[in-house]
Design a protein around this motif. Sequence first.
Motif, PDB file in Angstrom:
ATOM      1  N   VAL A 213      40.330  34.982  39.812  1.00  0.00           N
ATOM      2  CA  VAL A 213      41.344  33.343  39.105  1.00  0.00           C
ATOM      3  C   VAL A 213      41.652  32.958  40.150  1.00  0.00           C
ATOM      4  CG1 VAL A 213      42.693  33.185  37.590  1.00  0.00           C
ATOM      5  CG2 VAL A 213      41.175  34.897  36.800  1.00  0.00           C
ATOM      6  N   ARG A 214      41.287  31.806  40.480  1.00  0.00           N
ATOM      7  CA  ARG A 214      41.762  31.147  41.891  1.00  0.00           C
ATOM      8  C   ARG A 214      43.116  30.173  41.194  1.00  0.00           C
ATOM      9  NH1 ARG A 214      39.383  34.403  46.094  1.00  0.00           N
ATOM     10  NH2 ARG A 214      37.408  33.808  46.090  1.00  0.00           N
ATOM     11  N   LEU A 219      47.009  25.054  38.312  1.00  0.00           N
ATOM     12  CA  LEU A 219      45.790  25.193  37.524  1.00  0.00           C
ATOM     13  C   LEU A 219      44.726  26.229  38.153  1.00  0.00           C
ATOM     14  CD1 LEU A 219      43.328  22.421  37.950  1.00  0.00           C
ATOM     15  CD2 LEU A 219      43.075  24.156  39.226  1.00  0.00           C
ATOM     16  N   ALA A 220      44.505  27.602  37.171  1.00  0.00           N
ATOM     17  CA  ALA A 220      43.271  27.761  36.958  1.00  0.00           C
ATOM     18  C   ALA A 220      41.945  27.968  37.488  1.00  0.00           C
ATOM     19  CB  ALA A 220      43.135  29.476  35.670  1.00  0.00           C
ATOM     20  N   ARG A 221      41.396  28.026  39.055  1.00  0.00           N
ATOM     21  CA  ARG A 221      40.285  28.058  38.774  1.00  0.00           C
ATOM     22  C   ARG A 221      39.576  29.291  38.646  1.00  0.00           C
ATOM     23  NH1 ARG A 221      37.269  28.254  43.535  1.00  0.00           N
ATOM     24  NH2 ARG A 221      39.509  27.732  45.184  1.00  0.00           N
ATOM     25  N   ILE A 222      38.024  29.423  37.934  1.00  0.00           N
ATOM     26  CA  ILE A 222      37.533  31.037  37.165  1.00  0.00           C
ATOM     27  C   ILE A 222      36.739  30.567  37.655  1.00  0.00           C
ATOM     28  CG2 ILE A 222      36.844  32.054  35.407  1.00  0.00           C
ATOM     29  CD1 ILE A 222      39.191  31.167  34.011  1.00  0.00           C
ATOM     30  N   GLU A 223      36.229  31.833  38.597  1.00  0.00           N
ATOM     31  CA  GLU A 223      35.057  32.495  39.647  1.00  0.00           C
ATOM     32  C   GLU A 223      34.219  32.961  38.755  1.00  0.00           C
ATOM     33  OE1 GLU A 223      35.151  32.309  43.516  1.00  0.00           O
ATOM     34  OE2 GLU A 223      36.274  30.351  43.693  1.00  0.00           O
ATOM     35  N   LEU A 224      33.088  32.889  38.107  1.00  0.00           N
ATOM     36  CA  LEU A 224      32.303  34.066  37.467  1.00  0.00           C
ATOM     37  C   LEU A 224      30.746  33.871  37.658  1.00  0.00           C
ATOM     38  CD1 LEU A 224      33.010  32.987  33.849  1.00  0.00           C
ATOM     39  CD2 LEU A 224      34.078  35.249  35.023  1.00  0.00           C
ATOM     40  N   GLU A 225      29.637  34.943  38.366  1.00  0.00           N
ATOM     41  CA  GLU A 225      28.188  34.728  38.750  1.00  0.00           C
ATOM     42  C   GLU A 225      28.328  33.734  37.651  1.00  0.00           C
ATOM     43  OE1 GLU A 225      27.830  39.112  38.601  1.00  0.00           O
ATOM     44  OE2 GLU A 225      27.480  38.907  40.252  1.00  0.00           O
ATOM     45  N   GLU A 226      26.779  33.961  37.620  1.00  0.00           N
ATOM     46  CA  GLU A 226      25.680  32.351  37.683  1.00  0.00           C
ATOM     47  C   GLU A 226      25.552  32.471  36.351  1.00  0.00           C
ATOM     48  OE1 GLU A 226      22.407  29.247  38.338  1.00  0.00           O
ATOM     49  OE2 GLU A 226      22.898  30.193  40.478  1.00  0.00           O
TER      50      GLU A 226
END
Length: 269
Positions: A213-214, A219-226
């Motif tokens: 969670v950047r 603003l939260a930018r969620i990075e998940l695996e594809e």
Amino acid sequence: MKEEPMKKYEDLKKYLKGLESVAVAFSGGVDSTLLLYAAKEALGDNAMAIIGKSVFVPDSEYSEAVEFAEKHHIKYEVLNMDVLSVEGIEDNPENRCYLCKKAIFSGILEKAREMKMKTVAEGSNMDDTKDYRPGRKAIAELSVESPLYAVTLYKKEIREISKELGLPTWDKPSRACLASRFVYGEKLTEEGLKRVELAEEYLLDLGYKQLRVRTHGDLARIELEEADMDSFMKAERRQAVYEKFKELGFDYVTLDLKGYRMGSMNIGI
């Protein structure tokens, strides 16, 4: 399993044995767990763990590190660090990792001397040369050993060896320092760090494994695996995540279309 990784593991134990006594900077992650386990095998009671506790470390990571050391009868000391009081860190400059590593490893070295340990070792590996890692400079300046790097171990091999040895971390997702979730220049606060920690713990509890969670302000930018994106995009899931993040204090919640990757805050450096 291929012979090569286990040969490197034997090389690792020989390397550690040559150090005579070692205090491992232990986070409970994939790399430092293998390093500590090898040090215990190579040196017995002449190996120990120093576990850092600070607002940059998720509570769950700290607890798992302590649990591992106790389960394997490895002596350990806890180093409590007020990292936000270190000059410059609160402002989150591009060299934040350098400032932080310099302060933390200075403390670890002092603790190791108290415990009569000749050497401090940490878990950098060959893959750590592929990203912007200013903390490596601090490690070199303080003459901290990097045994996994010294025997040319890569992350994939570390996981393979860990699996062969039955270590619980063999498939553990990378967590990294919580400060790495913030855009450079954004002030670091205890409240902000805890917000990120709780947001990531919530997603982990939903079953997602490798994530970040950047934050960019509110603003939260969620990075998940594809592979996880389809389930995340279901309306009920999106709504639940939005409501939880809103409760934590985020005004905007986004999903990064490129997905999880290491060092995404380092683009442009």
